[in-house]
Design a protein around this motif. Sequence first.
Motif, short mmCIF file in Angstrom:
data_model
loop_
_atom_site.label_atom_id
_atom_site.label_comp_id
_atom_site.label_asym_id
_atom_site.label_seq_id
_atom_site.Cartn_x
_atom_site.Cartn_y
_atom_site.Cartn_z
N ASN A 170 0.65 -0.97 -0.15
CA ASN A 170 0.05 -0.10 0.09
C ASN A 170 0.87 1.34 -0.07
OD1 ASN A 170 1.03 0.36 2.97
ND2 ASN A 170 -1.24 -0.26 3.51
N LYS A 171 0.22 1.83 0.24
CA LYS A 171 1.01 3.21 -0.20
C LYS A 171 1.63 3.78 1.30
CE LYS A 171 -2.05 5.21 -4.18
NZ LYS A 171 -2.38 6.64 -4.76
N GLN A 172 1.60 3.61 2.51
CA GLN A 172 1.73 3.53 3.55
C GLN A 172 3.11 2.96 3.47
OE1 GLN A 172 -2.00 2.62 5.20
NE2 GLN A 172 -1.30 4.32 6.02
N THR A 173 4.15 2.17 3.12
CA THR A 173 5.06 1.41 3.99
C THR A 173 5.20 -0.16 2.97
OG1 THR A 173 5.82 0.25 5.64
CG2 THR A 173 3.32 -0.70 4.48
N ASP A 174 6.29 -0.45 3.01
CA ASP A 174 6.51 -1.32 1.62
C ASP A 174 6.53 -2.33 1.77
OD1 ASP A 174 9.13 -0.19 1.15
OD2 ASP A 174 10.02 -0.47 2.72
N ALA A 175 5.76 -3.48 1.30
CA ALA A 175 5.54 -4.68 1.51
C ALA A 175 5.59 -5.57 2.12
CB ALA A 175 6.13 -6.25 0.63
N ILE A 176 4.09 -6.10 2.58
CA ILE A 176 3.32 -6.74 3.87
C ILE A 176 2.97 -8.22 3.66
CG2 ILE A 176 1.94 -6.37 6.00
CD1 ILE A 176 1.36 -3.76 4.91
N ASP A 177 3.77 -8.55 4.94
CA ASP A 177 3.08 -9.71 4.84
C ASP A 177 1.87 -9.72 6.11
OD1 ASP A 177 5.05 -11.73 3.63
OD2 ASP A 177 6.29 -10.84 5.47
N MET A 178 0.85 -10.78 4.94
CA MET A 178 -0.23 -10.78 5.74
C MET A 178 -1.29 -11.77 5.53
SD MET A 178 -3.51 -8.70 4.45
CE MET A 178 -4.11 -8.90 2.60
N GLU A 179 -1.71 -12.46 6.89
CA GLU A 179 -3.18 -13.65 6.87
C GLU A 179 -4.08 -13.24 7.18
OE1 GLU A 179 0.10 -16.67 9.05
OE2 GLU A 179 0.19 -14.91 10.02
N VAL A 180 -5.08 -13.70 6.55
CA VAL A 180 -6.27 -13.76 7.25
C VAL A 180 -6.90 -14.77 7.48
CG1 VAL A 180 -8.98 -13.29 5.60
CG2 VAL A 180 -6.44 -12.07 4.72
N TRP A 181 -7.84 -14.70 8.15
CA TRP A 181 -8.64 -16.25 9.11
C TRP A 181 -10.28 -15.58 8.47
CZ3 TRP A 181 -4.27 -14.54 11.10
CH2 TRP A 181 -3.21 -15.55 11.43
N LEU A 182 -11.14 -16.45 8.17
CA LEU A 182 -12.52 -15.72 7.15
C LEU A 182 -13.28 -16.70 7.69
CD1 LEU A 182 -14.15 -13.41 6.26
CD2 LEU A 182 -13.40 -14.07 3.76
N ASP A 183 -13.91 -17.00 8.68
CA ASP A 183 -15.14 -18.00 9.08
C ASP A 183 -16.18 -17.96 7.40
OD1 ASP A 183 -17.68 -19.42 9.42
OD2 ASP A 183 -16.78 -19.39 11.81
N LEU A 184 -16.64 -18.49 7.10
CA LEU A 184 -17.53 -18.40 5.87
C LEU A 184 -19.32 -18.60 6.37
CD1 LEU A 184 -15.80 -19.17 2.87
CD2 LEU A 184 -15.92 -17.20 3.65
N THR A 185 -19.31 -18.98 7.37
CA THR A 185 -20.57 -19.12 7.77
C THR A 185 -21.44 -18.10 9.01
OG1 THR A 185 -20.01 -20.66 9.58
CG2 THR A 185 -20.15 -21.79 7.63
N THR A 186 -20.40 -17.48 8.92
CA THR A 186 -20.75 -16.71 10.28
C THR A 186 -19.69 -15.74 10.40
OG1 THR A 186 -21.86 -16.37 12.79
CG2 THR A 186 -19.91 -17.42 12.27
N PRO A 187 -20.52 -14.20 10.64
CA PRO A 187 -19.25 -13.29 10.73
C PRO A 187 -18.24 -13.18 11.37
CG PRO A 187 -21.10 -12.51 10.62
CD PRO A 187 -21.78 -13.23 10.94
N LYS A 188 -16.62 -13.53 11.06
CA LYS A 188 -15.94 -13.78 12.40
C LYS A 188 -14.34 -13.87 11.11
CE LYS A 188 -16.61 -16.74 15.82
NZ LYS A 188 -17.00 -18.24 16.14
N SER A 189 -13.99 -12.45 10.97
CA SER A 189 -12.01 -12.62 10.01
C SER A 189 -11.26 -12.14 11.36
CB SER A 189 -12.78 -11.78 8.78
OG SER A 189 -12.06 -10.99 8.36
N LYS A 190 -10.43 -12.75 11.39
CA LYS A 190 -8.87 -12.17 11.72
C LYS A 190 -7.37 -11.95 10.50
CE LYS A 190 -6.03 -13.21 15.69
NZ LYS A 190 -6.23 -14.06 16.92
#
Length: 230
Positions: A57-77
């Motif tokens: 993004n425009k704020q910083t250099d390359a970022i390592d991103m991890e996403v945990w996403l429940d697809l049955t109920t609203p939950k995301s990390k």
Amino acid sequence: MKQSLFIFLWFLLTSSHHICSQEKSVETVVQEFIENMGGEELWSTTNFIYLKEKMWNKQTDAIDMEVWLDLTTPKSKIKLKNETFDRVRAFTSHRGWGKLENGRQYEFDSLRLKQEIANWKRNIYAICRRIAVDKDELTFNLSPNNILEIYEDTNKLLCIVELNANNIPIKWNMKSRYGEEVTIHGPLGTFGRYSLPRWSTSLDGHWQFEYVEVKGFKTAPKISFEPENH
């Protein structure tokens, strides 16, 4: 990461082949879309998904991103980290929170939480699963230039997906009463059993990401979505 020029060339290439899908029924277009993304059988058993990505993004250099996403109920990390950037944010149906580099934790206000939950049901993974699991609860409208509108509850617009001639998504617009978020998608790549865009970027180019790893689960792994000092 190819950026502005690559995006322009991609749209030039795909838009020149937009004509033919109007000869297909909306049912055929939806079926071809889900098959392109990995197929109904795969997405019908994907109740939870883990994503590892490389983000810019425009704020910083390359970022390592991890996403945990429940697809049955609203939950995301989401965890984002590089040499200078170290943040976490998560939400469930009842609360949202974040943590900054200095260790300070904060709570989402009610509007931010409503926005996150509204987008949760509109993202590409949730839509793929819903098409595979409960297509009959969705309504589809195919407009000229192969633009697919997806609704729930008859008239509640979830998203607008622009598809190329092969019914692969190239532009994804999540729309709700809380606003809209537009994502541009590159050509599909293979990540394990899944077919997903090799790269994606915001419409204004503020952020871009590429997938590194994708794992789907029928049973959600043991991940805490509560604040780390909880």
